[in-house]
Motif scaffolding. Structure first.
Motif, PDB file in Angstrom:
ATOM      1  N   ASN A 196       0.810  -1.211   0.000  1.00 20.74           N
ATOM      2  CA  ASN A 196       0.000   0.000   0.000  1.00 20.74           C
ATOM      3  C   ASN A 196       0.842   1.259   0.000  1.00 20.74           C
ATOM      4  O   ASN A 196       0.313   2.348   0.004  1.00 20.74           O
ATOM      5  CB  ASN A 196      -0.945   0.003   1.201  1.00 20.74           C
ATOM      6  N   GLU A 201      -0.039   3.305  -2.792  1.00 19.91           N
ATOM      7  CA  GLU A 201      -1.270   4.088  -2.590  1.00 19.91           C
ATOM      8  C   GLU A 201      -0.925   5.395  -1.894  1.00 19.91           C
ATOM      9  O   GLU A 201      -1.356   6.464  -2.277  1.00 19.91           O
ATOM     10  CB  GLU A 201      -2.243   3.260  -1.749  1.00 19.91           C
ATOM     11  N   ILE A 248      -6.476  -0.681   2.380  1.00 21.64           N
ATOM     12  CA  ILE A 248      -7.056   0.196   1.356  1.00 21.64           C
ATOM     13  C   ILE A 248      -8.286   0.907   1.913  1.00 21.64           C
ATOM     14  O   ILE A 248      -8.478   2.108   1.708  1.00 21.64           O
ATOM     15  CB  ILE A 248      -7.410  -0.616   0.102  1.00 21.64           C
ATOM     16  N   LYS A 277      -8.766   5.138   3.113  1.00 19.73           N
ATOM     17  CA  LYS A 277      -9.813   6.052   2.672  1.00 19.73           C
ATOM     18  C   LYS A 277     -10.245   6.975   3.808  1.00 19.73           C
ATOM     19  O   LYS A 277     -10.491   8.170   3.603  1.00 19.73           O
ATOM     20  CB  LYS A 277     -10.998   5.265   2.119  1.00 19.73           C
ATOM     21  N   PHE A 312     -11.285  -4.149  -3.803  1.00 17.60           N
ATOM     22  CA  PHE A 312     -10.425  -3.617  -2.749  1.00 17.60           C
ATOM     23  C   PHE A 312      -9.205  -4.527  -2.616  1.00 17.60           C
ATOM     24  O   PHE A 312      -9.102  -5.348  -1.711  1.00 17.60           O
ATOM     25  CB  PHE A 312     -11.197  -3.529  -1.431  1.00 17.60           C
ATOM     26  N   ASN A 354      -4.736  -4.671  -4.045  1.00 18.30           N
ATOM     27  CA  ASN A 354      -3.641  -3.916  -4.627  1.00 18.30           C
ATOM     28  C   ASN A 354      -3.747  -3.913  -6.145  1.00 18.30           C
ATOM     29  O   ASN A 354      -3.839  -4.967  -6.776  1.00 18.30           O
ATOM     30  CB  ASN A 354      -2.305  -4.527  -4.200  1.00 18.30           C
ATOM     31  N   ASN A 413     -11.032   1.007  -6.730  1.00 24.06           N
ATOM     32  CA  ASN A 413     -11.810   1.039  -5.496  1.00 24.06           C
ATOM     33  C   ASN A 413     -12.550   2.353  -5.283  1.00 24.06           C
ATOM     34  O   ASN A 413     -12.775   2.767  -4.149  1.00 24.06           O
ATOM     35  CB  ASN A 413     -10.909   0.740  -4.285  1.00 24.06           C
TER      36      ASN A 413
END
Length: 444
Positions: A28, A31, A117, A121, A221, A223, A227
């Motif tokens: 992540n 992300e 993930i 958010k 949801f 990698n 999403n």
């Protein structure tokens, strides 16, 4: 004792997270890096960028620890009443370990790749402030329990609303795209039927939540997975500012998205925007946060198709909005990519589909962004002794064209577009040859 238990949970949670979720946190990182790239200013130096990335990763680890504590400590949804028996408390604790949000387990030590993930958010929505993100998560879970969202997909809310939604498509990045058309509400009888009482307004709001939940089911949801959602609101022929009930429900819905669906909406594209809408939207901007404001994209009627094509490929954009996608299409799929041609102002363009063998049916799609051109279709045989066949001739083209022609001899389909305007025109088209058995064979 409670504090000691909490500390123990945090320790175990971190250990489990490193053991089971170690790869997940590292995965992540991309992300978090993406967030950094979006939010950094061009003048920031390398040190500040690395430091920001480190702080965000630290916030994620802290948030995971806090969620782990709350689940294992049995207080994520609030402390259980003291009147509960030890057996029921134990059962509630076991059930809480399996709690999910949007189909993703929330207990970090379970090692599900979607957990980080989902947690990210909430962190993004609160600028990586862990305490505020945890509060938002708690409020979201509490609201979902009270609003009974788990069973909302099975509810039959209103068959009269089927025409309003929902042409599900995907944008160029793979986000599910949900189209919502407010035009039918210009019918006063339908409007009164849907918004005639406070109870009916609440039902419409619930219907909108139901549609969001449907689209969430299409998210991945994981990698590299998509999403978040793109929502398109079409205001063509929609009722004016006097329809207060519709605007009130829309405002409530916007707050629900902001408060209980953090970072699940990638963009909100409002098309065919009338002038009066801008005034009402200014009032909405005063009460929603900055992150939500940045998600809005507006397009006047003349720019609607052009705006949508920047985000959605023509083969995924419904024909109602200037694309090539048709419901229940037997001829083309979204895998049949469209080609593009630009016609200069005051010029004529020819698009040809050569056919070298007889016994096939040629099928083609064509659309022109902005229309306002003349259009002709012909079949021209390779044999000079054969006649040309005029298939279609439109003085003014005003919608997407789908046509077909059975080829009985080698030749070519020629599409002629005459752009007599002072602006360039963008043409999108595709074709396919389908083997065909002539009908006269069956008649013999």
């Amino acid at each position: 004792m409670a504090e000691e238990n909490d500390t123990s949970h945090c320790k175990n949670g971190n250990e489990n997270g490193k053991r089971n979720n170690g790869n997940e946190v590292e995965d992540n990182e991309s992300e978090v890096t993406n967030i950094d790239q979006e939010s950094e200013l061009g003048g920031e130096n390398t040190y500040s960028s690395v430091e920001m990335k480190h702080q965000k990763k630290k916030a994620l680890l802290e948030f995971r620890c806090r969620v782990e504590n709350a689940i294992l400590g049995n207080y994520l949804l609030g402390k259980p009443p003291k009147s509960l028996s030890p057996f029921k408390i134990k059962r509630a604790r076991e059930q809480l370990r399996d709690i999910t949000l949007w189909g993703v387990p929330l207990l970090p030590s379970k090692g599900h790749e979607g957990t980080d993930i989902v947690l990210l958010k909430f962190l993004k929505a609160k600028d990586f402030k862990v305490h505020e993100a945890f509060g938002m998560l708690w409020k979201t879970l509490k609201w979902r329990r009270e609003y009974k969202t788990e069973g909302i997909l099975d509810e039959k809310l209103d068959s009269d609303l089927e025409n309003l939604v929902c042409l599900i498509s995907r944008d160029k990045e793979g986000h599910p795209s949900c189209f919502l058309n407010y035009g039918p509400f210009k019918d006063k009888e339908l409007y009164k039927k849907v918004f005639g009482s406070e109870e009916k307004c609440d039902k419409f709001l619930r219907w909108k939540v139901q549609n969001v939940e449907k689209v969430i089911k299409k998210l991945r949801f994981k990698n590299g997975g998509v999403n978040s959602i793109v929502q398109i609101i079409d205001l063509k022929n929609s009722p004016g500012p006097a329809m207060k009930e519709l605007h009130s429900v829309s405002k409530k819905f916007m707050f629900l998205l902001q408060d209980y669906y953090p970072e699940l909406i990638d963009k909100i594209i409002v098309i065919n925007v009338p002038l009066w809408y801008y005034a009402s939207h200014v009032l909405l901007l005063r009460v929603i946060n900055q992150r939500t404001k940045r998600k809005f994209v507006f397009a006047r009627p003349s720019k609607a198709t052009k705006t949508l094509l920047k985000i959605i490929a023509p083969e995924n954009l419904p024909v109602e909005y200037g694309g090539l996608k048709r419901e229940n299409d037997d001829d083309f799929t979204s895998a049949d990519n469209a080609s593009e041609h630009t016609i200069r102002a005051n010029s004529v363009a020819h698009i040809e589909f050569p056919v070298t063998e007889a016994g096939v049916t040629m099928v083609w799609d064509l659309t022109v962004v902005g229309w306002d051109v003349s259009y002709k279709e012909e079949f021209i045989p390779d044999d000079e002794g054969s006649y040309k066949i005029l298939l279609q001739n439109q003085e003014i083209m005003g919608e997407c064209v789908r046509n077909s022609f059975y080829i009985s001899e080698p030749g070519r389909i020629v599409l002629t577009i005459d752009n007599g305007t002072l602006n360039k025109k963008r043409v999108l088209y595709r074709s396919k040859a389908k083997p065909t058995v002539p009908m006269y064979i069956f008649l013999k």
